[in-house]
Scaffold this motif. Sequence first.
Motif, PDB file in Angstrom:
ATOM      1  N   ARG A  10       0.816  -1.220   0.000  1.00 39.53           N
ATOM      2  CA  ARG A  10       0.000   0.000   0.000  1.00 39.53           C
ATOM      3  C   ARG A  10       0.854   1.276   0.000  1.00 39.53           C
ATOM      4  NH1 ARG A  10      -2.746  -3.118   3.900  1.00 39.53           N
ATOM      5  NH2 ARG A  10      -4.907  -3.552   3.369  1.00 39.53           N
ATOM      6  N   SER A  11       2.156   1.126   0.077  1.00 37.94           N
ATOM      7  CA  SER A  11       3.017   2.305   0.263  1.00 37.94           C
ATOM      8  C   SER A  11       3.183   3.122  -1.014  1.00 37.94           C
ATOM      9  CB  SER A  11       4.396   1.838   0.744  1.00 37.94           C
ATOM     10  OG  SER A  11       5.350   2.859   0.530  1.00 37.94           O
ATOM     11  N   ASN A  12       2.948   4.410  -0.890  1.00 33.00           N
ATOM     12  CA  ASN A  12       3.164   5.314  -2.021  1.00 33.00           C
ATOM     13  C   ASN A  12       4.643   5.583  -2.276  1.00 33.00           C
ATOM     14  OD1 ASN A  12       0.553   6.110  -3.100  1.00 33.00           O
ATOM     15  ND2 ASN A  12       0.162   6.912  -1.051  1.00 33.00           N
TER      16      ASN A  12
ATOM     17  N   ASN B  11       5.302  12.170  11.661  1.00 30.27           N
ATOM     18  CA  ASN B  11       5.355  13.212  12.700  1.00 30.27           C
ATOM     19  C   ASN B  11       6.353  14.308  12.368  1.00 30.27           C
ATOM     20  OD1 ASN B  11       3.272  12.034  14.293  1.00 30.27           O
ATOM     21  ND2 ASN B  11       4.727  10.369  14.643  1.00 30.27           N
ATOM     22  N   TRP B  12       6.204  14.789  11.131  1.00 25.86           N
ATOM     23  CA  TRP B  12       6.883  15.958  10.564  1.00 25.86           C
ATOM     24  C   TRP B  12       8.344  15.724  10.243  1.00 25.86           C
ATOM     25  CZ3 TRP B  12       2.773  18.075   9.096  1.00 25.86           C
ATOM     26  CH2 TRP B  12       1.626  17.996   9.912  1.00 25.86           C
ATOM     27  N   SER B  13       8.840  14.513  10.494  1.00 26.02           N
ATOM     28  CA  SER B  13      10.239  14.231  10.187  1.00 26.02           C
ATOM     29  C   SER B  13      10.356  12.861   9.526  1.00 26.02           C
ATOM     30  CB  SER B  13      11.070  14.342  11.466  1.00 26.02           C
ATOM     31  OG  SER B  13      12.443  14.260  11.148  1.00 26.02           O
TER      32      SER B  13
ATOM     33  N   SER C  42       6.916  11.033   0.876  1.00 30.00           N
ATOM     34  CA  SER C  42       5.455  11.053   0.748  1.00 30.00           C
ATOM     35  C   SER C  42       4.897  11.646   2.034  1.00 30.00           C
ATOM     36  CB  SER C  42       4.932   9.642   0.508  1.00 30.00           C
ATOM     37  OG  SER C  42       5.482   8.743   1.446  1.00 30.00           O
ATOM     38  N   ARG C  43       3.916  12.514   1.872  1.00 29.22           N
ATOM     39  CA  ARG C  43       3.353  13.212   3.033  1.00 29.22           C
ATOM     40  C   ARG C  43       1.822  13.179   2.984  1.00 29.22           C
ATOM     41  NH1 ARG C  43       7.134  17.915   2.570  1.00 29.22           N
ATOM     42  NH2 ARG C  43       9.183  16.949   2.545  1.00 29.22           N
ATOM     43  N   GLY C  44       1.212  13.065   4.156  1.00 29.02           N
ATOM     44  CA  GLY C  44      -0.246  13.078   4.217  1.00 29.02           C
ATOM     45  C   GLY C  44      -0.798  14.459   3.984  1.00 29.02           C
TER      46      GLY C  44
END
Length: 229
Positions: free
Chosen positions: A14-16, A97-99, A140-142
């Motif tokens: 499932r990983s982008n 978590n931003w990193s 990849s970021r949400g």
Amino acid sequence: MKIMHVDASAKRERSNSRALSRYFLERLREEGMDIEVDYLDLTVDTPPHVSEAFTIATYTPSHERTAAMKATLAASDALCKRLLDADALVFAMPMYNWSMPSVFKAFIDSITRTGLTYLFTDDGHTEGQLARQRVLFITSRGADLRAGSPYSSMDALTPALKAAFGFIGVAAPSFVDAQPLQFSDEAARIEALERARTELTAVAANWAAWAKSQSASALDIHARQAVSA
Ligand SMILES: Cc1cc2nc3c(=O)[nH]c(=O)nc-3n(C[C@H](O)[C@H](O)[C@H](O)COP(=O)(O)O)c2cc1C
């Protein structure tokens, strides 16, 4: 060209970020590049956290290390060698978590090594040893952290990667950031993935042009040596 390809997402099929890194390698092959891939999945082969034994061994001059210290550093030595042997590095990871994912931080802690990936110069400075390698980070970021978005100031990932890899000699890495992939509607997600694939295609074309120019200049040097012999 030898490429070290590193994935770091906890997700698998499932990983982008994993899909985008595979997409990039396919584009390189489509560009006609002859690539040899050294693959590392950091969620399977996770480097250990920094231990007290590691901190002592790594800062002990290599000629003074005991057999136990050498054993402590063996896996890190081997990882550094894999990086130094590669001509190019492709790192794919999600933002957590931003990193960066903790497995990628453990990787950085393993590959930042005095006497291997950076040296101390006579004038007291340090010299990174990965200046030769081309480097691409695929993240990849949400959320959407691009300039102008309310989340843009939260990006602690890009500066951390630039600092850690700048220290070991990577001066101008490329970044392809797929965003927003989660905290958005479906249309924005599809558009974000399409934008990332377009950017990856452009980076692949750029690497292929560079590889061709390298082999052309190698042939030129060879021809000149043959003439002067
Ligand atoms: C534990 C966890 C923490 C996350 N933290 C963030 C975050 O701080 N900012 C963000 O934009 N997205 C965050 N996300 C969302 C992921 O970055 C996003 O879904 C990304 O596309 C996942 O990449 P992957 O599909 O390769 O795993 C987080 C996801 C998880 C599972």
